[in-house]
Design a protein around this motif. Sequence first.
Motif, PDB file in Angstrom:
ATOM      1  N   ASP A 305     -27.488 -59.864 -47.345  1.00 29.77           N
ATOM      2  CA  ASP A 305     -28.616 -60.731 -47.678  1.00 29.77           C
ATOM      3  C   ASP A 305     -28.118 -62.161 -47.866  1.00 29.77           C
ATOM      4  O   ASP A 305     -27.066 -62.390 -48.479  1.00 29.77           O
ATOM      5  N   TYR A 306     -28.892 -63.099 -47.344  1.00 29.13           N
ATOM      6  CA  TYR A 306     -28.649 -64.510 -47.634  1.00 29.13           C
ATOM      7  C   TYR A 306     -29.281 -64.743 -49.005  1.00 29.13           C
ATOM      8  O   TYR A 306     -30.437 -65.127 -49.130  1.00 29.13           O
ATOM      9  N   ASP A 307     -28.499 -64.506 -50.058  1.00 29.49           N
ATOM     10  CA  ASP A 307     -29.078 -64.402 -51.396  1.00 29.49           C
ATOM     11  C   ASP A 307     -28.913 -65.683 -52.215  1.00 29.49           C
ATOM     12  O   ASP A 307     -28.387 -66.692 -51.725  1.00 29.49           O
ATOM     13  N   ARG A 308     -29.367 -65.613 -53.447  1.00 26.19           N
ATOM     14  CA  ARG A 308     -29.346 -66.795 -54.311  1.00 26.19           C
ATOM     15  C   ARG A 308     -27.932 -67.356 -54.480  1.00 26.19           C
ATOM     16  O   ARG A 308     -27.718 -68.569 -54.388  1.00 26.19           O
ATOM     17  N   ALA A 309     -26.980 -66.473 -54.727  1.00 26.53           N
ATOM     18  CA  ALA A 309     -25.605 -66.940 -54.937  1.00 26.53           C
ATOM     19  C   ALA A 309     -25.078 -67.679 -53.718  1.00 26.53           C
ATOM     20  O   ALA A 309     -24.370 -68.689 -53.835  1.00 26.53           O
ATOM     21  N   ALA A 310     -25.417 -67.171 -52.524  1.00 26.09           N
ATOM     22  CA  ALA A 310     -24.959 -67.825 -51.297  1.00 26.09           C
ATOM     23  C   ALA A 310     -25.583 -69.215 -51.160  1.00 26.09           C
ATOM     24  O   ALA A 310     -24.889 -70.196 -50.851  1.00 26.09           O
ATOM     25  N   PHE A 311     -26.884 -69.311 -51.373  1.00 32.34           N
ATOM     26  CA  PHE A 311     -27.543 -70.618 -51.284  1.00 32.34           C
ATOM     27  C   PHE A 311     -26.966 -71.595 -52.311  1.00 32.34           C
ATOM     28  O   PHE A 311     -26.750 -72.780 -52.018  1.00 32.34           O
ATOM     29  N   GLU A 312     -26.714 -71.119 -53.518  1.00 30.97           N
ATOM     30  CA  GLU A 312     -26.222 -72.007 -54.579  1.00 30.97           C
ATOM     31  C   GLU A 312     -24.837 -72.539 -54.254  1.00 30.97           C
ATOM     32  O   GLU A 312     -24.581 -73.749 -54.392  1.00 30.97           O
ATOM     33  N   ILE A 313     -23.932 -71.661 -53.843  1.00 32.26           N
ATOM     34  CA  ILE A 313     -22.560 -72.133 -53.632  1.00 32.26           C
ATOM     35  C   ILE A 313     -22.465 -73.015 -52.395  1.00 32.26           C
ATOM     36  O   ILE A 313     -21.654 -73.948 -52.343  1.00 32.26           O
ATOM     37  N   GLU A 314     -23.314 -72.763 -51.395  1.00 31.48           N
ATOM     38  CA  GLU A 314     -23.307 -73.636 -50.221  1.00 31.48           C
ATOM     39  C   GLU A 314     -23.814 -75.031 -50.582  1.00 31.48           C
ATOM     40  O   GLU A 314     -23.220 -76.038 -50.185  1.00 31.48           O
ATOM     41  N   ALA A 315     -24.898 -75.110 -51.331  1.00 33.73           N
ATOM     42  CA  ALA A 315     -25.410 -76.427 -51.721  1.00 33.73           C
ATOM     43  C   ALA A 315     -24.404 -77.185 -52.571  1.00 33.73           C
ATOM     44  O   ALA A 315     -24.267 -78.409 -52.458  1.00 33.73           O
ATOM     45  N   SER A 316     -23.657 -76.455 -53.406  1.00 30.67           N
ATOM     46  CA  SER A 316     -22.710 -77.117 -54.311  1.00 30.67           C
ATOM     47  C   SER A 316     -21.532 -77.748 -53.580  1.00 30.67           C
ATOM     48  O   SER A 316     -20.781 -78.527 -54.177  1.00 30.67           O
ATOM     49  N   LEU A 317     -21.378 -77.460 -52.286  1.00 34.28           N
ATOM     50  CA  LEU A 317     -20.319 -78.115 -51.519  1.00 34.28           C
ATOM     51  C   LEU A 317     -20.500 -79.631 -51.520  1.00 34.28           C
ATOM     52  O   LEU A 317     -19.522 -80.384 -51.444  1.00 34.28           O
ATOM     53  N   LEU A 318     -21.743 -80.086 -51.598  1.00 37.42           N
ATOM     54  CA  LEU A 318     -21.986 -81.522 -51.671  1.00 37.42           C
ATOM     55  C   LEU A 318     -21.345 -82.104 -52.922  1.00 37.42           C
ATOM     56  O   LEU A 318     -20.724 -83.180 -52.882  1.00 37.42           O
ATOM     57  N   LEU A 319     -21.477 -81.403 -54.049  1.00 33.34           N
ATOM     58  CA  LEU A 319     -20.883 -81.881 -55.298  1.00 33.34           C
ATOM     59  C   LEU A 319     -19.368 -81.753 -55.278  1.00 33.34           C
ATOM     60  O   LEU A 319     -18.651 -82.623 -55.794  1.00 33.34           O
ATOM     61  N   ASP A 320     -18.881 -80.666 -54.686  1.00 33.58           N
ATOM     62  CA  ASP A 320     -17.449 -80.399 -54.714  1.00 33.58           C
ATOM     63  C   ASP A 320     -16.651 -81.326 -53.807  1.00 33.58           C
ATOM     64  O   ASP A 320     -15.507 -81.662 -54.119  1.00 33.58           O
ATOM     65  N   TRP A 321     -17.260 -81.754 -52.680  1.00 35.95           N
ATOM     66  CA  TRP A 321     -16.497 -82.507 -51.687  1.00 35.95           C
ATOM     67  C   TRP A 321     -17.092 -83.869 -51.359  1.00 35.95           C
ATOM     68  O   TRP A 321     -16.362 -84.873 -51.292  1.00 35.95           O
TER      69      TRP A 321
END
Length: 500
Positions: A305-321
């Motif tokens: 499943d393309y689940d909540r955790a996946a969406f959250e960590i992908e979006a956070s790449l903007l903050l991380d990098w």
Amino acid sequence: MPTADPIVLDLPDEAATLRLGEDLAQAVRPGDVVALHGDLGMGKSTLARSIIRAIADDEWLEVPSPTFTLVQSYALRIPIHHFDLYRLSEAEEMEELGLSEVLAEGVALVEWPERASDYFITAIHVKLFEQGEGRRVEIHAPEAARARIVHSLHVRAFLDASGYPGASRRYMLGDASIRAYETIRTEAGERLVLMDAPERRNEPAVRDGLPYSRIARLAQSVAAFVGVAKCLKAHGFAAPEIHAMDLDAGLLLIEHLGDGTFLLPDGSPSAERYAEAGRLLAAMHGQQWPRRMPVREGVEHMVPDYDRAAFEIEASLLLDWYVPFAKGRPASDEERAEFARLWAPLIERLLTCEQSLVLRDYHSPNIIWREDQEGFDRLGIIDVQDAAMGPAAYDVASLAMDARVDISEEIERVVVEAYCAARGSGFDRAAFEEAYAITAAHRNTKILGIFVRLAKRDGKPGYLKHLPRIQDYLRRAMNHPVLADLHAHYEKQGFLGDQA
């Protein structure tokens, strides 16, 4: 010289020497020195020529002996510098030849390295000996280089075992992940593709004891590619046929679907081809897809499943990098909290909108245009391993806002209209438009982070040139009312770049 046990091979004829050159060409990296040892007539020049031609992807490339010039250079995908030290007067002349400078970006192939042996203590040493009508070779190498060579030789053994013992190997590409690809040409002239994607192991934990790839639901092995590709073909779509597999080694030999692109001769996108790719998605989203996909007897791939955790960590790449890159400092706890607060209701909407099989990287580099085919067979789909069950709109946004190509608003609308029209009567256009806007905002948020990560962590600065395009796509997506609060936040933080 490295002290690990040497790699020992028998080369019964010149053809075997040429194949070893191809195998070494796939293993070498910038900074490597390959020291070629052997008496006159042992095949050092033949081996060097094979390595150079394989990297050049030109079997007829003129490769003159550098006996009199001492060094011959080739500006290739990996710059190659071919040294012949037979006429070297004294070892100190190596400084004048600029060995250390050429190794900054390229590979050195050195014949007669004994003339300056102190310069090659940590080199890859290839020693050729006479053995009957053929040769015996011993390869001594530092640990990292040895592992690369052993793996390349395993690829050769895989090709042999798959029924292609005389096949030639050429570098095709390395993508933005851990995968690499080779073009394989059989003795019969058939082109195949080798996918080389070792199982993900020993990745650092980033959250809750898990690595990024597991949280983002990325494929862990080539079994995912096999399962999804077979399922797509069974449903009438042109994914590659699997010719052979070694799941433990992460090797697949697959159909070569062609070289056609979605771009016109002048480099601009073809509206017709993008629209047809949109209609293909509509056909995919009109079908029911199994969660378990057979790989081989006794092995299945479970589509995640393309689940909540996946969406959250992908979006956070903007903050991380992206934030450290653009602002010169890490994102603060307050910034992270506000970012999560704004994305939470949007991700909730993505979890409840129309769901389907989502390929997740459905855009021009991963779709082959096949002019000689008909219907959806004209669209070869080659990047399928990370497929998940998620928002149907996601792949439409991936296509219509192609991360690698400047897609105008006009062509974007052509794609969207083609997709919506193909969904037929009863299609909820308003719900789709909302999901499309959110997935477009999410995908381009993620890509801003990924492209900076590729540049800063992985040494691929060329990805930075794509950032203005991604920011333009973000601005387009933000026009939907559902993204009003996120839009204001991105404007305030400067994530949308220069809007002049």
